[in-house]
Design a protein around this motif. Sequence first.
Motif, PDB file in Angstrom:
ATOM      1  N   GLN A 184     -12.244  29.921  -4.421  1.00 22.69           N
ATOM      2  CA  GLN A 184     -12.706  29.375  -3.259  1.00 22.69           C
ATOM      3  C   GLN A 184     -11.753  28.629  -2.454  1.00 22.69           C
ATOM      4  O   GLN A 184     -11.266  27.558  -2.867  1.00 22.69           O
ATOM      5  N   SER A 242     -10.939  27.275   1.825  1.00 20.97           N
ATOM      6  CA  SER A 242     -11.423  27.346   3.262  1.00 20.97           C
ATOM      7  C   SER A 242     -10.964  25.952   3.745  1.00 20.97           C
ATOM      8  O   SER A 242     -10.314  24.992   3.227  1.00 20.97           O
ATOM      9  N   CYS A 243     -11.202  25.765   5.249  1.00 20.95           N
ATOM     10  CA  CYS A 243     -11.150  24.298   5.748  1.00 20.95           C
ATOM     11  C   CYS A 243     -12.023  23.446   5.483  1.00 20.95           C
ATOM     12  O   CYS A 243     -11.693  22.177   5.288  1.00 20.95           O
ATOM     13  N   THR A 266     -14.459  31.609   2.867  1.00 24.88           N
ATOM     14  CA  THR A 266     -13.685  30.947   4.142  1.00 24.88           C
ATOM     15  C   THR A 266     -14.485  30.595   5.351  1.00 24.88           C
ATOM     16  O   THR A 266     -13.882  29.743   6.123  1.00 24.88           O
ATOM     17  N   TYR A 268     -22.652  26.649  -0.458  1.00 24.80           N
ATOM     18  CA  TYR A 268     -21.766  26.110   0.623  1.00 24.80           C
ATOM     19  C   TYR A 268     -22.250  25.086   1.274  1.00 24.80           C
ATOM     20  O   TYR A 268     -21.351  24.143   1.886  1.00 24.80           O
ATOM     21  N   SER A 313     -15.373  31.360  13.232  1.00 28.10           N
ATOM     22  CA  SER A 313     -15.260  32.029  12.070  1.00 28.10           C
ATOM     23  C   SER A 313     -13.964  32.804  12.124  1.00 28.10           C
ATOM     24  O   SER A 313     -13.339  32.870  10.941  1.00 28.10           O
ATOM     25  N   ALA A 326     -11.469  30.200  11.407  1.00 33.27           N
ATOM     26  CA  ALA A 326     -11.443  29.886   9.921  1.00 33.27           C
ATOM     27  C   ALA A 326     -10.812  30.799   8.926  1.00 33.27           C
ATOM     28  O   ALA A 326      -9.829  30.214   8.063  1.00 33.27           O
ATOM     29  N   GLN A 327     -10.984  31.946   9.178  1.00 31.10           N
ATOM     30  CA  GLN A 327     -10.479  32.968   8.420  1.00 31.10           C
ATOM     31  C   GLN A 327      -8.909  32.947   8.602  1.00 31.10           C
ATOM     32  O   GLN A 327      -8.159  33.365   7.667  1.00 31.10           O
ATOM     33  N   VAL A 361      -6.945  30.313   6.992  1.00 28.62           N
ATOM     34  CA  VAL A 361      -6.882  30.581   5.313  1.00 28.62           C
ATOM     35  C   VAL A 361      -5.655  31.717   5.096  1.00 28.62           C
ATOM     36  O   VAL A 361      -5.002  31.522   4.192  1.00 28.62           O
ATOM     37  N   VAL A 421      -8.650  37.696   2.157  1.00 24.68           N
ATOM     38  CA  VAL A 421      -9.817  36.982   2.268  1.00 24.68           C
ATOM     39  C   VAL A 421     -11.093  37.912   1.972  1.00 24.68           C
ATOM     40  O   VAL A 421     -11.126  38.985   2.327  1.00 24.68           O
TER      41      VAL A 421
END
Length: 405
Positions: free
Chosen positions: A292, A294-295, A321, A350, A389, A392-393, A396, A405
């Motif tokens: 896992q 992510s931000c 992510t 999450y 989103s 965010a992705q 990562v 991802v």
Amino acid sequence: GNNDSNKQTTNSPLKQITIQPHSMMRLALILALVAGSANAFTHHDHSVLVRPFPSIRCNTCLHAKNTSQDKKYHRHDVELNRRDAIGSALKHASILTTASSIANPFFPAHAEETIAPTIQTIVPTVPLGKSTLAVSRTIQGYWQLAGGHGKYTQEEALKNMQAHYEAGITTLDTADIYGPSESIVGKFIKTKPQGAIPCTKFCCFRYLEEIDKAEVRNRVQKACERLQVEKLPLVQFFWSNYDVKRYVDVALMLTELKEEGLIGEIGATNFDLKRLKELKNAGVPLVSHQVQLSCLDQRPVQSGMVDWCAENDVSLIAFGTVGSGILSEKYLGRGPPTQEEKNTSSMRMYSKTAERFGNWKLVQELLQTMNAVASDVRSSGRCVDANISNIAQRYVLGTKSVASV
């Protein structure tokens, strides 16, 4: 094909998003503040359910989600102070923004992203570690076929796989513990989609003291039958209880099957850094590790895992992510997920990730920052549909060692 009312789709995910230096700096700063003020966690997976990759989705595709059972977390023995965290994040942001797009520092420029010569493959691919196995940088994850995400039919699941494949997402992730997932993915693979790569997992939960070579061979052969392949392109190894110290032995059994040709490549999933090192030092030819990241969850960064993976040619495959849609416009300017909204295994998992990140005010600050970055991208014309989103992705994907991802 599930009826998850919480699902969040991401618009135009396949476009390259170029983030301006000042926007990335802003995002890096808030992550730095979080890293400096929150506890740095690492996990010792004694009872963790393996999860799949989250996948970037277009608006016509199902949004996959992930989950796990409750985990035990322990404070990491290295704590980041606020100043160190900010300095580290600024350095990372400066690296990410020196090129016209967010580059992946783990892979050489000539090998980082290659697009296969087919009209359907519009998602770049990247090799795992130093292997020849190239996976799409966005992967289809099919944990939700195990249940806990609403009803679906096999036909709906197959249509979903086909839609993702046609969008260029040619790598599929499943596991031996994901209910009928392997068998359904196998039915899709039977249609012989060019370049499709089914990746699975070898998960060990029970009778750990009794696992022998015969069992390992039998389980791998059964997985081949379910996936309808002669050999498994990637087997990701999971071990549930570190107190039973046979994970190196079993990983070496998988290595023998790789040498025989039943397995293409070997990866790990949800191991901590200490045990990853043990596997590598024992001669297990790891090319990937699924965690896992992510931000909202920077543990692989805080623990030093991303650095170790970069130094040892182990690619990270990140899940979570977008945090089951928490990192999206849906939760911008509103309260945290309600009990009614926590109606899937993913959202329950999450929501806990977001709680570990900090209070909801801090989550909102992160969402506002990411929304501002997305606005910058849209207004510049670089990606007119960029959203939270996507940012965010892409963030990562720009993290050291991350392949997909």
